[in-house]
Design a protein around this motif. Structure first.
Motif, PDB file in Angstrom:
ATOM      1  N   ARG A  74     -57.467  56.867  58.593  1.00  0.00           N
ATOM      2  CA  ARG A  74     -56.667  58.007  58.135  1.00  0.00           C
ATOM      3  C   ARG A  74     -55.413  57.514  57.410  1.00  0.00           C
ATOM      4  O   ARG A  74     -55.017  58.061  56.375  1.00  0.00           O
ATOM      5  N   ALA A  75     -54.782  56.487  57.973  1.00  0.00           N
ATOM      6  CA  ALA A  75     -53.574  55.940  57.343  1.00  0.00           C
ATOM      7  C   ALA A  75     -53.902  55.347  55.975  1.00  0.00           C
ATOM      8  O   ALA A  75     -53.162  55.541  55.003  1.00  0.00           O
ATOM      9  N   ARG A  76     -55.019  54.636  55.884  1.00  0.00           N
ATOM     10  CA  ARG A  76     -55.411  54.031  54.605  1.00  0.00           C
ATOM     11  C   ARG A  76     -55.708  55.093  53.555  1.00  0.00           C
ATOM     12  O   ARG A  76     -55.503  54.871  52.357  1.00  0.00           O
ATOM     13  N   LYS A  77     -56.192  56.246  53.999  1.00  0.00           N
ATOM     14  CA  LYS A  77     -56.541  57.317  53.067  1.00  0.00           C
ATOM     15  C   LYS A  77     -55.340  58.181  52.686  1.00  0.00           C
ATOM     16  O   LYS A  77     -55.488  59.164  51.960  1.00  0.00           O
ATOM     17  N   GLY A  78     -54.166  57.825  53.203  1.00  0.00           N
ATOM     18  CA  GLY A  78     -52.962  58.511  52.753  1.00  0.00           C
ATOM     19  C   GLY A  78     -52.251  59.375  53.766  1.00  0.00           C
ATOM     20  O   GLY A  78     -51.163  59.891  53.481  1.00  0.00           O
ATOM     21  N   ALA A  79     -52.831  59.559  54.944  1.00  0.00           N
ATOM     22  CA  ALA A  79     -52.138  60.342  55.967  1.00  0.00           C
ATOM     23  C   ALA A  79     -50.945  59.543  56.489  1.00  0.00           C
ATOM     24  O   ALA A  79     -51.033  58.324  56.666  1.00  0.00           O
ATOM     25  N   ARG A  80     -49.849  60.214  56.708  1.00  0.00           N
ATOM     26  CA  ARG A  80     -48.699  59.558  57.319  1.00  0.00           C
ATOM     27  C   ARG A  80     -48.875  59.617  58.834  1.00  0.00           C
ATOM     28  O   ARG A  80     -49.128  60.694  59.391  1.00  0.00           O
TER      29      ARG A  80
END
Length: 266
Positions: A74-80
């Motif tokens: 999720r973090a890699r896909k742009g979620a903070r």
């Protein structure tokens, strides 16, 4: 908002008390929850990893690793993703200001709601006198809680065989005990006062494994619950509304579990 494929999209998700590394952790349910819920910002509000349990005996099945990998993706896909450690993952308190795979570790956070309300985001253990002043008693209580959760697993295995939905016996018993109810009330008031001290209009916390959204003396008190007993999270809608999402029996709400709880590694 619900996207194609049954995924619900939120402005923010708040998750606490997952207790990865403990046998009571319902990792499969959390994985399924994350599969069906997306957010721009995910807050991990303490006790995500149970360092206390891991120190007493290593337990880390594949599903627990899958939760970590899911969050990193999720973090890699742009979620903070913001991680506020609690008492069970207190080892991370040495790493405030550090990023692990895009996940930021902080002591506390201020979440600005879409409705303009400011929330103090904090685990809450630092306002629990048993944890801060009588650690030995907290550790003893943790062992007793582990026994209660084991009994809860057996109880719900029997309920599943009879076709009944998940129901937390341990949480029901806890809320029937007057002292526990009084403790929860005092915890809520203390955290609301702390939010006021930070100039916020509300607090979002965890620690006591009891999900709630309520107003206390003009302050909004929000607790995420847990992923051991209640399987709950807090979701913020685009307009700032907060919702308790319960994920104990998603199949009964038109969703399917990734794997049945009975398939968890022993």
């Amino acid at each position: 908002m619900t996207a194609a494929g049954g995924t619900r999209n939120f402005r923010a998700l708040f998750i606490s008390d997952v207790h990865l590394g403990s046998k009571g952790c319902q990792a499969e349910r959390l994985l399924d929850f994350l599969k069906h819920h997306e957010a721009e910002h995910i807050y991990l509000i303490g006790d995500i990893v149970d360092g206390w349990q891991l120190r007493s005996g290593w337990y880390w099945p594949q599903s627990h690793n899958d939760v970590v990998q899911k969050l990193l993706r999720r973090a890699r896909k742009g979620a903070r993703i913001t991680y506020v450690p609690g008492n069970h993952d207190e080892f991370l308190r040495d790493y405030y200001g550090t990023h692990f795979g895009g996940i930021e570790v902080v002591e506390t956070a201020i979440h600005a709601g879409a409705d303009g309300r400011r929330y103090l985001v904090i685990h809450g253990d630092l306002f629990d006198l048993i944890v801060t002043q009588a650690r030995w008693l907290a550790l003893l209580g943790d062992k007793a809680y582990e026994v209660a959760i084991a009994a809860n697993r057996i109880f719900n295995a029997a309920r599943r065989r009879l076709g009944f939905p998940y129901w937390s016996l341990s949480q029901w018993a806890k809320l029937k005990v007057k002292n526990a109810v009084n403790y929860i009330g005092e915890f809520e008031r203390t955290l609301a006062d702390e939010a006021l001290r930070h100039g916020a209009e509300g607090v979002i916390c965890g620690h006591i494994h009891h999900a709630a959204i309520r107003d206390i003396f003009g302050m909004r008190y929000v607790n995420c619950g847990d992923w051991v007993e209640s399987c709950t999270a807090i979701a913020e809608h685009a307009d700032g509304r907060l919702e308790i999402v319960t994920w104990t029996d998603p199949a009964r709400s038109g969703f399917a579990l990734v794997a049945p709880p009975a398939a968890r590694a022993a």
